[in-house]
Design a protein around this motif. Structure first.
Motif, PDB file in Angstrom:
ATOM      1  N   ALA A 108       0.826  -0.987  -0.166  1.00 19.99           N
ATOM      2  CA  ALA A 108      -0.040  -0.091  -0.083  1.00 19.99           C
ATOM      3  C   ALA A 108       0.998   1.228   0.270  1.00 19.99           C
ATOM      4  O   ALA A 108       2.056   1.249   0.723  1.00 19.99           O
ATOM      5  CB  ALA A 108      -0.682   0.005   1.206  1.00 19.99           C
ATOM      6  N   VAL A 109       0.660   2.174  -0.703  1.00 20.49           N
ATOM      7  CA  VAL A 109       1.357   3.450  -0.902  1.00 20.49           C
ATOM      8  C   VAL A 109       0.520   4.725  -0.831  1.00 20.49           C
ATOM      9  O   VAL A 109      -0.698   4.753  -1.314  1.00 20.49           O
ATOM     10  CB  VAL A 109       1.805   3.513  -2.428  1.00 20.49           C
ATOM     11  CG1 VAL A 109       2.938   4.482  -2.629  1.00 20.49           C
ATOM     12  CG2 VAL A 109       2.811   2.011  -2.714  1.00 20.49           C
ATOM     13  N   PHE A 110       1.031   5.557   0.178  1.00 22.67           N
ATOM     14  CA  PHE A 110       0.428   6.842   0.391  1.00 22.67           C
ATOM     15  C   PHE A 110       0.520   7.498  -1.033  1.00 22.67           C
ATOM     16  O   PHE A 110       1.824   7.891  -1.373  1.00 22.67           O
ATOM     17  CB  PHE A 110       0.876   7.597   1.347  1.00 22.67           C
ATOM     18  CG  PHE A 110       0.163   8.811   1.732  1.00 22.67           C
ATOM     19  CD1 PHE A 110      -1.133   8.530   2.406  1.00 22.67           C
ATOM     20  CD2 PHE A 110       0.628  10.065   1.566  1.00 22.67           C
ATOM     21  CE1 PHE A 110      -1.719   9.947   2.542  1.00 22.67           C
ATOM     22  CE2 PHE A 110       0.046  11.026   1.607  1.00 22.67           C
ATOM     23  CZ  PHE A 110      -1.413  11.141   2.207  1.00 22.67           C
ATOM     24  N   LEU A 111      -0.482   8.245  -1.641  1.00 25.62           N
ATOM     25  CA  LEU A 111      -0.454   8.916  -2.844  1.00 25.62           C
ATOM     26  C   LEU A 111      -1.117  10.237  -2.712  1.00 25.62           C
ATOM     27  O   LEU A 111      -2.174  10.192  -2.648  1.00 25.62           O
ATOM     28  CB  LEU A 111      -0.774   7.936  -3.936  1.00 25.62           C
ATOM     29  CG  LEU A 111      -0.009   8.405  -5.431  1.00 25.62           C
ATOM     30  CD1 LEU A 111       1.468   8.102  -5.199  1.00 25.62           C
ATOM     31  CD2 LEU A 111      -0.679   7.281  -6.412  1.00 25.62           C
ATOM     32  N   GLU A 112      -0.353  11.462  -2.993  1.00 21.13           N
ATOM     33  CA  GLU A 112      -1.107  12.779  -2.875  1.00 21.13           C
ATOM     34  C   GLU A 112      -1.683  12.731  -4.514  1.00 21.13           C
ATOM     35  O   GLU A 112      -1.218  12.238  -5.447  1.00 21.13           O
ATOM     36  CB  GLU A 112      -0.053  13.674  -2.875  1.00 21.13           C
ATOM     37  CG  GLU A 112       0.071  14.145  -1.359  1.00 21.13           C
ATOM     38  CD  GLU A 112       1.181  15.198  -1.417  1.00 21.13           C
ATOM     39  OE1 GLU A 112       0.778  16.329  -1.775  1.00 21.13           O
ATOM     40  OE2 GLU A 112       2.398  15.302  -0.850  1.00 21.13           O
ATOM     41  N   THR A 167     -10.163   9.917  -5.042  1.00 20.09           N
ATOM     42  CA  THR A 167     -10.375  10.543  -3.832  1.00 20.09           C
ATOM     43  C   THR A 167     -10.067  12.043  -4.052  1.00 20.09           C
ATOM     44  O   THR A 167      -9.719  12.333  -5.245  1.00 20.09           O
ATOM     45  CB  THR A 167      -9.447  10.133  -2.714  1.00 20.09           C
ATOM     46  OG1 THR A 167      -8.195  10.141  -3.380  1.00 20.09           O
ATOM     47  CG2 THR A 167      -9.845   8.747  -2.231  1.00 20.09           C
ATOM     48  N   TYR A 175      -5.700  12.856  -1.519  1.00 23.82           N
ATOM     49  CA  TYR A 175      -4.679  11.739  -1.293  1.00 23.82           C
ATOM     50  C   TYR A 175      -5.442  10.495  -1.384  1.00 23.82           C
ATOM     51  O   TYR A 175      -6.668  10.350  -1.116  1.00 23.82           O
ATOM     52  CB  TYR A 175      -4.020  11.953   0.167  1.00 23.82           C
ATOM     53  CG  TYR A 175      -4.770  11.955   1.358  1.00 23.82           C
ATOM     54  CD1 TYR A 175      -5.140  13.095   1.896  1.00 23.82           C
ATOM     55  CD2 TYR A 175      -5.249  10.892   1.865  1.00 23.82           C
ATOM     56  CE1 TYR A 175      -5.961  13.067   2.943  1.00 23.82           C
ATOM     57  CE2 TYR A 175      -6.264  10.796   2.816  1.00 23.82           C
ATOM     58  CZ  TYR A 175      -6.477  12.038   3.509  1.00 23.82           C
ATOM     59  OH  TYR A 175      -7.181  11.739   4.607  1.00 23.82           O
ATOM     60  N   ILE A 179      -4.899   5.816  -1.374  1.00 24.46           N
ATOM     61  CA  ILE A 179      -3.844   4.789  -0.962  1.00 24.46           C
ATOM     62  C   ILE A 179      -3.882   3.851  -2.221  1.00 24.46           C
ATOM     63  O   ILE A 179      -5.077   3.443  -3.035  1.00 24.46           O
ATOM     64  CB  ILE A 179      -4.422   3.936  -0.008  1.00 24.46           C
ATOM     65  CG1 ILE A 179      -4.482   4.780   1.464  1.00 24.46           C
ATOM     66  CG2 ILE A 179      -3.367   2.689   0.196  1.00 24.46           C
ATOM     67  CD1 ILE A 179      -4.969   4.107   2.483  1.00 24.46           C
ATOM     68  N   ARG A 227      -2.901   0.569  -4.272  1.00 23.54           N
ATOM     69  CA  ARG A 227      -2.505  -0.642  -3.730  1.00 23.54           C
ATOM     70  C   ARG A 227      -1.856  -1.495  -5.037  1.00 23.54           C
ATOM     71  O   ARG A 227      -2.353  -1.466  -5.956  1.00 23.54           O
ATOM     72  CB  ARG A 227      -3.791  -1.585  -3.325  1.00 23.54           C
ATOM     73  CG  ARG A 227      -3.928  -1.147  -1.824  1.00 23.54           C
ATOM     74  CD  ARG A 227      -5.336  -1.008  -1.481  1.00 23.54           C
ATOM     75  NE  ARG A 227      -5.438  -0.611  -0.292  1.00 23.54           N
ATOM     76  CZ  ARG A 227      -6.565   0.048   0.141  1.00 23.54           C
ATOM     77  NH1 ARG A 227      -7.557   0.518  -0.509  1.00 23.54           N
ATOM     78  NH2 ARG A 227      -6.878   0.611   1.382  1.00 23.54           N
ATOM     79  N   THR A 280       5.058   3.650   2.496  1.00 23.84           N
ATOM     80  CA  THR A 280       4.397   2.327   2.186  1.00 23.84           C
ATOM     81  C   THR A 280       4.210   1.208   3.180  1.00 23.84           C
ATOM     82  O   THR A 280       4.824   1.483   4.308  1.00 23.84           O
ATOM     83  CB  THR A 280       5.495   1.562   1.068  1.00 23.84           C
ATOM     84  OG1 THR A 280       6.629   1.115   1.842  1.00 23.84           O
ATOM     85  CG2 THR A 280       5.803   2.440  -0.095  1.00 23.84           C
TER      86      THR A 280
END
Lengths: 434, 138
Positions: free
Chosen positions: B7-11, B39, B42, B44, B46, B66
């Motif tokens: 899982a990656v945090f993405l702006e 969204t 930001y 997530i 996957r 991540t």
């Protein structure tokens, strides 16, 4: 260690006698030597002979930053230029810098006062001190450098920038004390971690002396945790002398002002009247002993409180609180006073976000908008979206509780916010352009 | 039955998704499956790759936040009713699915389904007992 036992532990009565004697002398001195002060005092109907008690200081007109700027570069000198030993300048936010001049005598005072601040923080002669302030016109680096040397410590003049190299030096040279801005301390910790160091094992650091920008208790706690050190705050400003005005002792209950050299007052920034004991106010400082470029009743714009009760450390000098804000960086958002330091306090208490943040204020129509950007630091939040939403709401909620207004919180990627090597500038007010 | 996912945090900012793909490409990592919802600020992302360990390493080096999560992966035949069969089974056993995504390779007659549930052990056993074919990443 108490560097100057005599002056740091004097009884209030003795100190006030000394302060009054010095105040009379310095006010007469500037009146005679600096045409600017004579003109200003004559115009205001003030004469140095009117100083009979310390309270009479309130009769003297204030000196402001603009006075220093208007008299750039040498207009406020009380001695011939040939008597100067050092010239520094503070970063001018607009146009010309503010120049500060030291005679031999001023340099001695400065070194002593910085040595006192180092001693207050707990610096010892066998320490190795890495100074990560930018060397140059900025008073912070050389001031603290000289203070640490005067204590007898070894100084590494690492200056600012090239953080990876700073980390290497800290480790290899076994520095025990770090001198920097609080935000740079966090940056150093971040880079050390990124390089794979175990700060507890690989570094010899035990103490931090942080200054040149205001920082909350929570930020200090964060630095203490990340770098595994005891942190202290110290305060100074170039216009007055640079660092050396005040610093925290190991009791950490305020910064001891070197009152025999710098006479403090607290005023209400709007009415310019003294505030009641214990109340918050703007710090006004008078240099009692400098002879190169004394400043009388200088309005620092820094907001704090003063505590005159003697400290458990043995010092009797008045203690100023951390800087709660600046009277000119207080943001008025939808009619509510907001200090960036309040926002910082809230953010530092939330472990899932990083220690960097940005504050952006805009106006849409007649509505002020406060946006706070923070980095998501905790990977475990990514297991499901709800956790991120919960964090988002928590930040928003905690800010609302303290600020009384709603802030728009933006979660951003790690390492995406600006890092600072010198003074942090985290606030952008876009309303001013309109 | 268990499948590892990153899982990656993405702006939600121009170029971020592209940058993400670039980082994996530079490390010669193949993306097997990927999922992102719309969204506002930001989200997530996957992703399942052919080398998750390496992917996490290079993503971290490039400043991405991540985490690795375990999902349940199974296969269903590419025809009507097959998906329903499994979902009904899960529903009958009160299994709550927090999210689901699928991918099917072109030319294949099966689709891989990935689900995030609370209790991986329970769901694994349930699916195996009911002869649902596990999805095993090669």
């Amino acid at each position: 260690m108490i560097y100057d036992v005599k002056h740091e532990t004097m009884s209030r009565e003795e100190l006030e006698v000394l302060q009054l004697e010095r105040l009379k002398k310095i006010v007469h001195y500037v009146y005679e030597k600096v045409p600017f002060y004579k003109r200003k005092y004559d115009l205001a109907g003030f004469h140095p002979d009117m100083i009979k008690t310390l309270k009479d200081i309130q009769k003297i007109p204030f000196t402001e930053k603009s006075d220093l700027r208007d008299n750039y570069p040498y207009g406020l000198l009380a001695v011939p230029i040939s008597k100067l030993k050092r010239i520094h300048a503070s970063s001018g936010t607009s146009g010309k810098p503010t120049v500060v001049c030291y005679t031999e005598h001023d340099m001695e005072i400065w070194k002593d006062c910085c040595a006192r601040v180092c001693g207050q923080a707990g610096l010892e002669p066998d320490d190795i001190v890495q100074v990560c302030f930018g060397y140059g016109l900025f008073t912070g680096a050389l001031g603290m450098h000289q203070g640490a040397e005067r204590i007898g410590a070894a100084v590494i003049p690492a200056s600012a920038g090239n953080t990876e190299r700073q980390v290497m030096l800290l480790k290899d040279l076994k520095a025990t004390v770090l001198v920097s801005t609080p935000s740079y301390a966090l940056r150093i910790a971040e880079i050390a971690r990124k390089l794979g160091y175990d700060i507890k094992k690989d570094f010899s650091l035990r103490l931090g002396l942080f200054g040149s920008e205001s920082s909350s208790e929570e930020m200090h706690a964060e630095i203490a945790k990340q770098l595994n050190i005891f942190t202290t705050d110290n305060y100074g400003l170039s216009e007055v002398i640079g660092p050396g005005v005040s610093g925290e002792c190991y009791k950490k209950n305020g910064m001891h002002i070197n009152e025999d050299h710098f006479y403090p007052e607290l005023i209400n920034s709007d009415t310019l009247e003294p505030v009641k004991p214990g109340e918050i106010g703007e710090l006004v400082l008078t240099t009692l002993t400098k002879d190169g470029m004394p400043v009388i009743r200088y309005r620092t714009k820094d907001i704090c409180t003063l505590d005159y009760s003697p400290c458990e450390c043995g010092r009797t000098t008045v203690r100023m609180s951390k800087i709660l804000g600046r009277s000119d960086d207080m943001l008025i958002i939808r009619g509510v006073n907001v200090f960036p330091s309040q926002i910082e306090s809230v953010l530092m208490e939330i472990p899932e976000i990083g220690s960097q943040y940005e504050i952006i204020v805009t106006r849409e129509g007649n509505m002020d908008k406060l946006e706070v950007r923070v980095e998501v630091a905790d990977g475990s939040l990514l297991t499901d979206y709800k956790k991120l939403m919960d964090l988002h709401q928590k930040v928003q909620h905690n800010l609302r509780v303290i600020l009384q207004i709603d802030a728009l919180v933006k979660l951003v990627e790690p390492l995406s916010l600006k890092r600072f090597e010198g003074k942090a500038n985290r606030v952008t007010d876009l309303r001013k352009k309109n | 039955m268990k499948v590892e996912q990153i899982a990656v945090f993405l702006e939600n900012r121009k170029g971020r998704l592209c940058k993400f793909a670039q980082v994996l490409y530079d490390a010669n990592i193949n993306i097997k499956g990927m999922y992102i919802a719309d969204t506002t600020d930001y989200g997530i992302l996957r992703v399942i790759t052919n080398d998750n360990e390496k992917a996490v390493k290079v993503l971290k080096e490039n400043g991405f936040n991540t985490t690795v999560t375990e999902l349940i992966g199974f296969k269903v035949s590419d025809k009507p009713g097959e998906m329903h069969k499994v979902l009904k089974l899960l529903n009958d056993h009160n299994v709550d699915i927090s999210y689901l995504y699928s991918y099917s390779e072109i030319g294949s007659n099966q689709a891989a389904i990935l689900i995030k549930v609370e209790d991986n052990e329970f769901v694994s056993k349930l699916l195996i007992d009911n002869k649902v074919e596990p999805f095993i990443e090669k």
